[in-house]
Structure formats: structure tokens, C-alpha cells
Design a protein around this motif. Structure first.
Motif, short mmCIF file in Angstrom:
data_model
loop_
_atom_site.label_atom_id
_atom_site.label_comp_id
_atom_site.label_asym_id
_atom_site.label_seq_id
_atom_site.Cartn_x
_atom_site.Cartn_y
_atom_site.Cartn_z
N GLU A 127 0.75 -1.20 -0.01
CA GLU A 127 0.09 -0.06 -0.09
C GLU A 127 0.89 1.36 0.08
O GLU A 127 0.84 2.01 0.99
N PRO A 128 1.50 1.47 -1.16
CA PRO A 128 2.45 2.66 -1.18
C PRO A 128 1.71 4.08 -1.30
O PRO A 128 0.44 4.04 -1.40
N GLN A 129 2.22 5.04 -0.48
CA GLN A 129 1.81 6.27 -0.61
C GLN A 129 2.40 7.03 -1.78
O GLN A 129 3.61 7.00 -2.25
N TYR A 130 1.33 7.72 -2.57
CA TYR A 130 1.58 8.68 -3.89
C TYR A 130 1.63 10.06 -3.42
O TYR A 130 0.45 10.40 -2.92
N PHE A 131 2.62 10.93 -3.65
CA PHE A 131 2.44 12.22 -3.26
C PHE A 131 2.15 13.02 -4.42
O PHE A 131 3.19 13.40 -5.31
N THR A 133 -0.88 16.04 -5.68
CA THR A 133 -1.91 17.16 -5.10
C THR A 133 -2.11 16.83 -3.72
O THR A 133 -2.24 17.84 -2.57
N ASN A 134 -2.55 15.79 -3.49
CA ASN A 134 -2.86 15.22 -2.32
C ASN A 134 -2.15 13.83 -2.21
O ASN A 134 -1.75 13.21 -2.91
N THR A 135 -1.81 13.53 -0.79
CA THR A 135 -1.00 12.37 -0.49
C THR A 135 -2.23 11.15 -0.63
O THR A 135 -3.17 11.29 0.24
N GLN A 136 -2.01 10.03 -1.23
CA GLN A 136 -2.91 8.97 -1.42
C GLN A 136 -2.32 7.65 -1.21
O GLN A 136 -1.15 7.40 -1.51
N THR A 137 -3.22 6.99 -0.50
CA THR A 137 -2.91 5.33 -0.22
C THR A 137 -3.22 4.66 -1.43
O THR A 137 -4.12 4.68 -1.78
N LEU A 138 -2.25 4.09 -2.05
CA LEU A 138 -2.44 3.12 -3.28
C LEU A 138 -2.70 1.60 -2.90
O LEU A 138 -1.64 1.00 -2.77
N GLU A 139 -3.83 1.14 -2.89
CA GLU A 139 -4.24 -0.18 -2.62
C GLU A 139 -3.82 -1.02 -3.77
O GLU A 139 -3.91 -0.45 -5.00
N PRO A 140 -3.69 -2.23 -3.71
CA PRO A 140 -3.67 -3.26 -4.97
C PRO A 140 -4.70 -2.85 -5.80
O PRO A 140 -5.86 -2.77 -5.57
N GLY A 141 -4.34 -2.74 -7.10
CA GLY A 141 -5.20 -2.50 -8.28
C GLY A 141 -5.56 -1.14 -8.50
O GLY A 141 -5.89 -0.64 -9.56
N SER A 142 -4.74 -0.04 -7.74
CA SER A 142 -4.64 1.43 -7.99
C SER A 142 -3.78 1.53 -9.21
O SER A 142 -2.66 0.93 -9.07
N TYR A 143 -4.14 2.62 -9.78
CA TYR A 143 -3.38 3.00 -11.09
C TYR A 143 -2.58 4.35 -11.17
O TYR A 143 -3.60 5.45 -10.61
N PHE A 144 -1.45 4.75 -11.59
CA PHE A 144 -1.18 5.95 -11.83
C PHE A 144 -0.33 6.06 -13.15
O PHE A 144 0.35 5.13 -13.44
N SER A 145 -0.48 7.35 -13.66
CA SER A 145 -0.03 7.55 -15.01
C SER A 145 0.55 8.81 -15.31
O SER A 145 0.31 10.03 -14.61
N SER A 146 1.24 8.94 -16.56
CA SER A 146 1.80 10.18 -17.03
C SER A 146 2.20 10.08 -18.51
O SER A 146 2.31 8.98 -19.10
N LYS A 147 2.21 11.32 -19.25
CA LYS A 147 2.75 11.46 -20.58
C LYS A 147 4.05 12.22 -20.45
O LYS A 147 3.98 13.48 -19.71
N GLY A 148 4.74 12.01 -21.23
CA GLY A 148 6.03 12.67 -21.37
C GLY A 148 7.18 12.56 -20.17
O GLY A 148 6.76 11.73 -19.32
N GLU A 149 7.99 13.37 -20.27
CA GLU A 149 9.09 13.19 -18.87
C GLU A 149 8.41 13.56 -17.83
O GLU A 149 7.84 14.81 -17.88
N SER A 150 8.37 12.82 -16.94
CA SER A 150 7.57 12.88 -15.37
C SER A 150 8.25 12.52 -14.15
O SER A 150 9.08 11.50 -14.48
N VAL A 151 7.76 12.78 -13.19
CA VAL A 151 8.53 12.54 -12.06
C VAL A 151 7.09 11.82 -11.06
O VAL A 151 6.28 12.78 -10.88
N HIS A 152 7.16 10.79 -10.57
CA HIS A 152 6.24 10.30 -9.62
C HIS A 152 7.03 10.22 -8.18
O HIS A 152 8.06 9.28 -7.98
N GLN A 153 6.41 10.64 -7.14
CA GLN A 153 6.86 10.89 -5.65
C GLN A 153 6.18 9.71 -5.04
O GLN A 153 4.93 9.79 -5.07
N ILE A 154 6.77 8.79 -4.55
CA ILE A 154 6.17 7.56 -3.87
C ILE A 154 7.08 6.81 -2.61
O ILE A 154 8.14 7.39 -2.45
N SER A 155 6.25 6.54 -1.63
CA SER A 155 6.96 5.70 -0.73
C SER A 155 6.39 4.41 -0.30
O SER A 155 5.22 4.11 -0.71
N SER A 156 6.92 3.51 0.42
CA SER A 156 6.64 2.21 0.66
C SER A 156 6.46 2.27 2.24
O SER A 156 7.26 2.78 2.78
N ASN A 157 5.48 1.81 2.70
CA ASN A 157 5.12 1.72 4.23
C ASN A 157 6.34 1.17 5.07
O ASN A 157 6.98 0.11 4.53
#
Length: 284
Positions: free
Chosen positions: A232-236, A238-262
Motif C-alpha cells: 500500500e504505497p503512498q503517492y505524493f 496534489t494530495n497524499t494518497q494510499t494506493l491499494e492493490p489495483g490502484s493505477y497512476f500514469s503520466s505522459k512525457g518526461e515526468s516524476v512520480h514521488q512515492i513511498s512504501s510503508n
């Protein structure tokens, strides 16, 4: 014997790709968040019948990206009831899949069941007759196609596409560090599933973030798609969100996703992109 050959095939494939792809790095760096990022929580997925012709016996499907009945690349979640078993059938499109929860068997109609647990990966070539069965109170898999529509067809429509299926249980996934060496316990790990991690090349990988990891994933491709398989990683964003299994995140072009693991739980994420990406640990 067929199941064993499938496992050996994926292990050989993983080894070859891992040796040739060293473009992902782990380092310390400060970057900005991905302005183009989109997040879809597992709790927000909209479910419908995967095969309406089967009525109440149909598995459920929840689209993450694309359109199953269109011609664009598509990823969706498939949910099965405990004890589900399909009749022999085939599809007009090759798919790749990852078990997120429960147990799934996918093989020739006469094959001895090989129950794949969460984190297992398989491919199903178009035109090949097979069955799919499920065990568990909640059984969910990620299914991905390059081009639809995704149709269910009867066995008499079978044809040989020249592709061969691969089934690999989670216990047979080979994890390496980003440079193809044996990964240490406290570093991110990778498993190369398909394709080539080079600019413009379509590829699929698992990323394992150790418990307590905090950092970012920088994508250099034109498209980046990621689905949480375990943890259940945390995605940072606009808001901090907990990503349960099956959650999805994406982007287009060069991009950065800030994330942490419990702190007490590692996370496994399936990444699908068409270029390189870099995992960066935050500076202490």
C-alpha cells in the motif's frame, strides 16, 4: 512438462533482458512532481461484465486505461468469484496478465492446474484455446492488451498466431538491482518481464520498493503506466494518497512520480512504458 517449459522460458527471457538493460539507476536527486500525472484508486474503479453473453456467470471488468472494445492499448482489472472456471475459449487479441489477489489457473483445457498466486505473470496468445479458473474470496488480475477489441470466441475459431504462452509463478520471478546484479535487501529491485528498456521501446517490468522506501520514479518515455500489485504505497501528488492493490497512476512525457512504501510492508508495482525510467531514493 508444458508448465515447466513455460517457467524456464520466462526465466531465460528475464535473464537475457536483464543483462542487456542497465539504463535504470538508483541515486539521490531532487526533482519536481509530475504535472501530468493521473491517479485512479482501486476504490474508484467502475465495474461491468467482462463477457455480457455469460450473464451472471461473467467475471467483472474495471478499465484502468484505454477501451477494451476499441483499438487502443488497454489495461483493465478482471475480478472472479471463488470457484470460477470458464469454458474453453480463445481471444482475438494477445494479452498479458498479473495476479493481484487470489489464485488463478490459465492454460490448455486438459492441462494439470497450476494455481498462480499474487505477483505471478502470464501471457495468453491470441487464437489459442484455453480456460481460466479462479480460487479465493477475492480474485483479481490486471489484464493488458496492445490493441482491441478484446473478444471472447469459441474454440472452433482457433488459429495459430505463432506466439507461445508463458506462465510464471511469483516464486519464480527473478529480482535484480537496476544494474543487473543481485539486489540487496534494502534497495529497490526490478524484474524484467518483456521488451527492452531503451528509448522508444515498449517494455514491462516489476518494481519492488522495500519497506520504508521514499523517493521517486522518473520516466523518460512518452507514456508511463503503473499498477500496484502488492503493498500500500503512498503517492505524493496534489494530495497524499494510499494506493491499494489495483490502484493505477500514469503520466505522459518526461515526468516524476514521488512515492513511498510503508515502514512494515514492501510494495510491488507493474510498470508499462515505452522508454527508460529511473528510481531515485530520497536523500536522508
Amino acid at each position: 512438462m508444458k508448465v515447466l517449459m513455460r517457467v524456464l522460458t520466462i526465466l531465460i527471457l528475464v535473464s537475457i533482458v536483464a543483462v542487456g538493460c542497465t539504463s535504470i539507476q538508483v541515486a539521490s536527486n531532487n526533482t519536481t512532481k509530475a504535472a501530468s500525472a493521473k491517479v485512479l484508486l482501486a476504490s474508484e474503479v467502475q465495474w461491468e461484465k467482462l463477457n455480457p453473453a455469460r450473464g451472471d456467470k461473467s467475471p467483472q471488468a474495471g478499465t484502468l486505461w484505454g477501451d477494451r472494445m476499441g483499438t487502443v492499448p488497454t489495461g483493465f482489472l478482471a475480478k472472479f468469484v471463488d470457484g470460477f472456471s470458464s469454458p474453453p475459449h480463445l481471444h482475438n487479441a494477445t494479452y498479458r496478465a498479473v495476479v493481484i489477489s487470489g489464485l488463478i489457473h490459465n492454460d490448455d483445457p486438459d492441462a494439470v492446474p497450476m494455481w498462480m498466486s499474487k505477483g505471478s505473470f502470464w501471457t495468453q496468445p491470441k487464437g489459442e484455446v484455453h480456460i481460466t479458473a479462479a480460487k479465493g474470496k477475492t480474485t483479481v488480475a490486471l489484464v493488458e492488451i496492445d490493441k482491441g477489441p478484446y473478444l471472447v470466441l469459441p474454440p472452433e475459431k482457433a488459429f495459430d498466431s505463432g506466439e507461445r504462452p508463458i506462465n510464471v509463478d511469483a516464486s519464480n520471478i527473478m529480482w535484480v538491482d537496476p544494474h543487473g546484479m543481485s539486489a540487496s535487501a534494502n534497495s529497490p529491485k526490478l524484474a524484467y518481464l518483456l521488451g527492452n528498456l531503451q528509448d522508444g521501446q515498449s517494455n514491462g517490468t516489476f518494481v519492488k520498493l522495500p519497506a520504508g522506501f521514499k523517493g521517486e520514479i522518473r520516466s523518460y518515455g512518452s507514456i508511463f503506466r503503473a499498477v500496484v500489485i502488492t503493498g500500500e504505497p503512498q503517492y505524493f501528488g496534489t494530495n497524499t494518497q494510499t494506493l491499494e492493490p489495483g490502484s493505477y497512476f500514469s503520466s505522459k512525457g518526461e515526468s516524476v512520480h514521488q512515492i513511498s512504501s510503508n515502514a512494515g510492508k514492501e510494495s510491488i508495482i507493474y510498470v508499462r512504458t515505452n522508454g527508460r525510467y529511473k528510481i531515485t531514493a530520497s536523500e536522508k
